[in-house]
Design a protein around this motif. Sequence first.
Motif, short mmCIF file in Angstrom:
data_model
loop_
_atom_site.label_atom_id
_atom_site.label_comp_id
_atom_site.label_asym_id
_atom_site.label_seq_id
_atom_site.Cartn_x
_atom_site.Cartn_y
_atom_site.Cartn_z
N PRO A 26 0.81 -1.22 0.00
CA PRO A 26 0.00 0.00 0.00
C PRO A 26 0.84 1.28 0.00
N ASP A 35 -0.26 -3.99 -6.74
CA ASP A 35 -0.76 -5.18 -6.03
C ASP A 35 0.19 -6.36 -6.21
N ASP A 374 -10.33 2.50 -2.56
CA ASP A 374 -10.10 1.08 -2.35
C ASP A 374 -11.26 0.43 -1.61
#
Length: 497
Positions: A26, A35, A374
């Motif tokens: 993150p 990711d 998110d």
Amino acid sequence: MTPSASDTAVNSSQLRILFATSECAPLVKTGGLGDVSAAFPAATRALGLDARILLPGYRPVLAQLFDRREVARFAPRADFPAARLLQGQTPPGVPLYVLDCPELYDRDGGPYQDEAGTDWVDNALRFGLLSHAAALLGSAANPLDWAPDVVHCNDWQTGLAPAYLHYADGARAATLQTIHNLAYQGIFEPQFVAALGLPPNAFTPNGVEYYGKLSFLKAGLQFADAITTVSPTYALEIQSQPLGFGLQDLLAARRDCVSGILNGIDTEVWNPATDPSIACRYDADTLAAKAENKSALQRRLGLAPAPAMPLFAVVSRFAPQKGLDWLLATAPQVLALPAQLAILGGGEPQLESGFRALARSHAGQVGVTIGFDDALAHLIEAGADAFLMPSRFEPCGLNQMYSQRYGTPPIVRATGGLADTVIDCSPATLADGSASGFVFHDASADALLAAAARAAGTWRDQATWRALQRNGMARDFRWETSARKYAAIYARLARVR
């Protein structure tokens, strides 16, 4: 530094891997690479490999790197400023090297663009320095007491590392170049060859030269010891036009070095049974709870409570690659099925304005959020009935895998990783238990509309829909499978150095 060619075997659990990347969630993320850079090194460490990440010291990265120490200093070289190498760890605990160079990385905006969405004019130096640092750690001049067996480079931003190592003296690590999206190649004017400290003889067709310019990604593909991309189908597609984007001949010539390995997903972060961002947690045995998430999503986006119509969703960059212009063109017919639309994303101004206008003209039936959120992305996966990914091309894609895990059958075009991960719903695939979504082949708005209509029709048969949902939720998209395939490549590369 690396096992010699005379070694008869390499235990993959002893291998040291430097994973060089421009994003890592993150800490910093603009898309799927962030990711992947978070989950993949963690998965390889779970197999026993010593994988460590190298990341630029952007302002938000340094702000989150609390426990850090300086481990090396790099003197100015060519047009590169001085820099420091800091060591810390990612939130999951993966060792992290951060390249601290305030002159290049300490600024507002994103990793690649300023706040107005314009590419940083010094991107060649910013990512040339990242590539150079990766190569330095993989060379005989490495200043650390830890040395990688393999430098794993990701996309164009680290593509110069194999070239730097090719022209370096002494022992060196093996190199692996991963293509996450061949459409982005890091192309710059030829004067950067000297500014980046590359030798003049590097600027040739058999080097870093690409149609009269310098290409970072071409350099990686030319000099890396092995090449991977993020799905088996995409590995084949990029060896010819149109998806080769000018590099198809080089990739075809090196086909014996090219492997397609499907990305995985973080099944702890993306788990509807434990997800803190959704309204009601559920699993394959409690799918009725998805209705509460649908209601929460409708409230969040100002949609009418409409249990009698399916809710289709999009979470995406607004770019030509994603085929969202087809959705915009057919939206009136999709909404007339009837269906609702929930859209989250941003990018091309024309698409942003088009979807805003669609939401205004279909209040209560279309909800649009421009930007990235998110938590909302998680709620969309849980609350939508079906997920739209009508991409013109898609190297791998992650949302179609998230969607299947959340019991939200995806509607996709048969390209790249979408073709490799979604099984079309048909009488035969329903009978054998493999059906997990809806796949269309033609690159057209009409084909997308037909697939959406087919999904809407299937949704009305709730018994069939439940079977489709459970099939998708049973799929195994864990990173472990991909990590084992990469571990085998790492071991082979280390043996032949």
